[in-house]
Design an enzyme around this catalytic site. Structure first.
Site, short mmCIF file in Angstrom:
data_model
loop_
_atom_site.label_atom_id
_atom_site.label_comp_id
_atom_site.label_asym_id
_atom_site.label_seq_id
_atom_site.Cartn_x
_atom_site.Cartn_y
_atom_site.Cartn_z
N GLU A 153 81.13 70.50 6.52
CA GLU A 153 81.74 69.19 6.27
C GLU A 153 80.81 68.36 5.40
O GLU A 153 79.63 68.18 5.70
CB GLU A 153 82.04 68.51 7.61
CG GLU A 153 81.20 67.32 7.92
CD GLU A 153 81.40 66.76 9.32
OE1 GLU A 153 81.30 67.50 10.32
OE2 GLU A 153 81.63 65.56 9.39
N ASP A 159 79.26 68.78 12.23
CA ASP A 159 78.30 67.98 12.98
C ASP A 159 78.61 67.99 14.47
O ASP A 159 79.76 68.13 14.87
CB ASP A 159 78.34 66.52 12.51
CG ASP A 159 77.76 66.36 11.11
OD1 ASP A 159 77.09 67.31 10.66
OD2 ASP A 159 77.99 65.31 10.49
N ASP A 191 79.10 65.79 16.55
CA ASP A 191 79.57 64.47 17.01
C ASP A 191 81.10 64.46 17.03
O ASP A 191 81.73 65.49 16.78
CB ASP A 191 79.01 63.35 16.12
CG ASP A 191 79.47 63.49 14.67
OD1 ASP A 191 80.31 64.39 14.39
OD2 ASP A 191 79.01 62.72 13.82
N ASP A 204 83.37 63.08 15.09
CA ASP A 204 84.01 63.42 13.81
C ASP A 204 83.94 64.91 13.55
O ASP A 204 84.90 65.51 13.07
CB ASP A 204 83.31 62.67 12.67
CG ASP A 204 83.96 61.32 12.42
OD1 ASP A 204 84.99 61.04 13.08
OD2 ASP A 204 83.43 60.56 11.58
#
Ligand code: 0RA
Length: 640
Positions: free
Chosen positions: A425, A503, A505, A507
């Site tokens: 990403e 990631d 997290d 998102d």
């Protein structure tokens, strides 16, 4: 047992069960968790057979505290009389003779019988202890076994007015890699059996956990199954279309309902076994559906101003959820996983049944028929638009000449078995990944933020989405139906491993779910073939003096900190994004095959997978919110 007589027959019996103990996987598929659970299905199937024969109304499954299981039914009870020919009582014969689990008279065929259909005697052979308790003719009888060998005679325990069989067994830890039963796995199958055999009450109780139990009973049968499958979808017509027919000794049952999604969801069963690879019953259904709906569309002039539009089978299955269940004598299961029905006469039987009954349904319900026909025509128009978009995209990107996307940093290796592609990403993580990779065999494809949510988009829009085009181009497989000449073709896959690296997290989790939704819905071949993986970047780096350690979860962090409790000044660094790691760190923790861990994405339960993807990515907000609340703890792991 003092006076057990080893007659020629009992020696034969022992040899039979010995074979089961020597090669358990041949009889029950595996000695892992699937095999362990299969033992329960094998016993339950016998009770279901009693129910299908009309003698049993309920089945009770109990997981006991020690992971032994009992299955109790209110059927006729296994016969206990002395069997003169075999020189033992019938109960012993059923529990110790391979394939004698079924009925003696053969007048009623064994309908269920599991994927392997080996009978209760196999369960007995693979259990350290088994007890059978039979209620029959006013008496309670019992007999016990160790690893298939009788340890008691047939005993009479007392009087009763009830009827039925209770089998209690404890899987042999010398045979099974695990002996821990999963309530969820058993529940899923028992629920499925309750849908497939309408009206039977099936209850499961987990005595290991206070109050954990489910009771399944669906008088609506397959119709209830469809409603369950489509719980979070918006139906196109109020209730599922259902029909059943008994023809040439074959029972055909079908339920189907269109919804406003773009997914095809057809499940087929033969003798209660989920035929995940389809077979003759499924192809009979598809043929009939194509013919019947097409003929309705033709004769009612549904296509306006576009007489060249060809409506294909897949257009008629867009947004369709269907369950096809056939029950037949002597089923033939084919293919590597034995999950494809082979009996050739079934195709014609199902085809004729569906043709007649669906034809009649459409004629009698013109409003619903019109909605279905319109949906199919719209699907064909969208498919045609997608084809044009695909051709355009190909021309624009030079895909025709095996061109690769500009932003792909390809690897040198050309052998797919040795090469991998990371879907990353954002450009910054892409940069670190490019520097950290081993360019001989690792390719990097940086994606721009969130890809399209394919759950809410139709095929023409999906194929026009740039990030999706870029992925398809890089994979090399093409896109679309495997049946089309220029559709998806796994043989053209350029990388053996497609690794989603986002990631750690919220998102990142969202992007990963979007990518998985796309792959699951539109390139399921990659998932089935085991090509899709999820990278596991660390969450934290712990540092005390010169010592460094990466940890991958909060739990692991706590454990590590405890073991470092005597160290002063532990520095905890939390990685919010891949970009925060330098390329060497990213390589060591997440990319290098010698030091990384990858999760392989598997499709073990397509029914559950469909429900979850619909819920997470679909239109309806409320079920998604509830799911996330219910699974707040687990939600991180939901996509693996
Ligand atoms: C053989 C013959 C009959 C029933 C059964 C077996 C039977 C087996 C199992 C296993 C679990 N539950 C079961 N219930 C029945 C027919 C008995 C008759 O004719 O009375």
């Amino acid at each position: 047992m003092a006076d057990q007589q080893y007659t020629a027959d009992s020696i034969k019996t022992l040899k039979g069960l010995d074979a089961v103990r020597k090669r358990p996987a041949m009889y029950i598929g595996s000695t892992g968790s699937p095999g362990l659970h299969h033992l329960v299905y094998e016993v339950v199937d016998n009770s279901i057979d009693e129910a299908l024969a009309g003698y049993c109304t309920r089945v009770d499954v109990v997981i006991h505290a020690d992971n032994s299981v009992s299955v109790t039914d209110d059927g006729r009870g296994i016969p206990v009389g002395y069997h003169a020919e075999e020189k033992m009582c019938a109960l012993q014969l059923v529990l110790t003779t391979l394939h004698a689990g079924g009925k003696f008279d053969n007048s009623s065929y064994k309908v269920s019988g599991g994927l392997h259909g080996v009978g209760v005697s196999c369960v007995n052979a693979l259990s350290v202890e088994m007890t059978a308790e039979v209620r029959r003719d006013g008496k309670i009888y019992s007999m016990a076994f160790n690893r298939g060998v009788p340890v008691t005679e047939l005993q009479t325990l007392g009087d009763t007015e009830k009827r039925g069989t209770r089998i209690t067994f404890k899987p042999d830890p010398d045979v099974f890699e695990t002996t821990e039963y999963s309530f969820d796995i058993l529940s899923k199958r028992l629920r499925e059996l309750a849908f497939l055999n309408k009206g039977i009450i099936i209850k499961i109780v987990d005595e290991r956990v206070e109050g954990k139990q489910h009771e399944f009973c669906y008088p609506g049968g397959l119709s209830s199954f469809i409603t369950y499958l489509d719980e979070n979808k918006t139906p196109l017509h109020p209730s599922p279309i259902c029909f059943s027919q008994l023809k040439d000794g074959v029972e055909v049952e079908i339920a189907m309902q269109y919804n406003d999604s773009y997914n095809e969801n057809i499940f087929s069963f033969a003798n209660n076994i989920n035929t995940v690879d389809g077979g003759t019953h499924l192809s009979g259904f598809k043929t009939a559906l194509t013919r019947t709906v097409n003929s309705y569309i033709d004769s009612n002039n549904i296509i306006k101003n576009n007489n060249k539009l060809e409506i294909k089978g897949e257009d008629l299955r867009e947004g369709l959820t269907a369950v096809i269940s056939v029950k037949l004598p002597n089923p033939q299961f084919e293919g590597q996983t034995k999950a494809k029905l082979g009996n050739s006469d079934i195709a014609g039987i199902v085809n004729t049944s569906v043709g007649e009954m669906l034809g009649a349904f459409l004629a009698e319900n013109p409003a619903i028929a019109k909605k279905i026909a319109d949906k199919c025509v719209n699907s064909a128009i969208a498919r045609e638009a997608a084809r044009k978009a695909r051709m355009l995209a190909r021309r624009k990107n030079g895909m025709e000449s095996a061109g690769l996307p500009d932003k792909l940093a390809d690897c040198q290796e050309r052998d797919p078995a040795k090469s991998e592609i990371f879907l990353v990403e954002g450009d910054s993580a892409g940069g670190s990944a490019k520097m950290g990779r081993d360019r001989t065999f690792q390719a990097i494809l940086p994606l721009k933020g969130k890809i399209l949510n394919v759950e809410k988009a139709r095929i023409d829009k999906i194929i026009s989405h740039e990030e999706i085009q870029v992925m398809v181009q890089a994979f090399g497989t093409g896109f679309g139906s495997v049946e089309d000449e220029d559709g998806f073709n796994i043989d053209k896959l350029r990388y053996g491993k497609i690794i989603i690296m986002t990631d750690a997290d919220v998102d990142g989790a969202h992007i990963r779910t979007l990518l998985l939704t796309f792959l699951f819905r539109h390139m399921p071949g990659l998932v089935e073939n085991g090509n899709v993986y999820i990278a596991q970047p660390p969450l934290y780096k712990l540092k005390a003096g010169k010592e460094e350690r990466y940890v991958y979860s909060d739990n692991e962090k706590e454990t590590a900190l405890q073991s470092w409790s005597e160290k002063k000044n532990v520095v905890i660094q939390r990685y919010k994004g891949l970009g925060e790691m330098n390329p060497d760190q990213l390589a060591e923790t997440t990319m290098n095959p010698d030091t990384r861990t990858l999760l392989q994405v598997k499709l073990e339960d397509s029914i559950e997978a469909d429900r979850i993807f619909t819920m997470l990515m679909g239109e309806e907000v409320e079920p998604r919110r509830k799911f996330i609340e219910d699974n707040a703890e687990k939600v991180k792991f939901l996509d693996v």
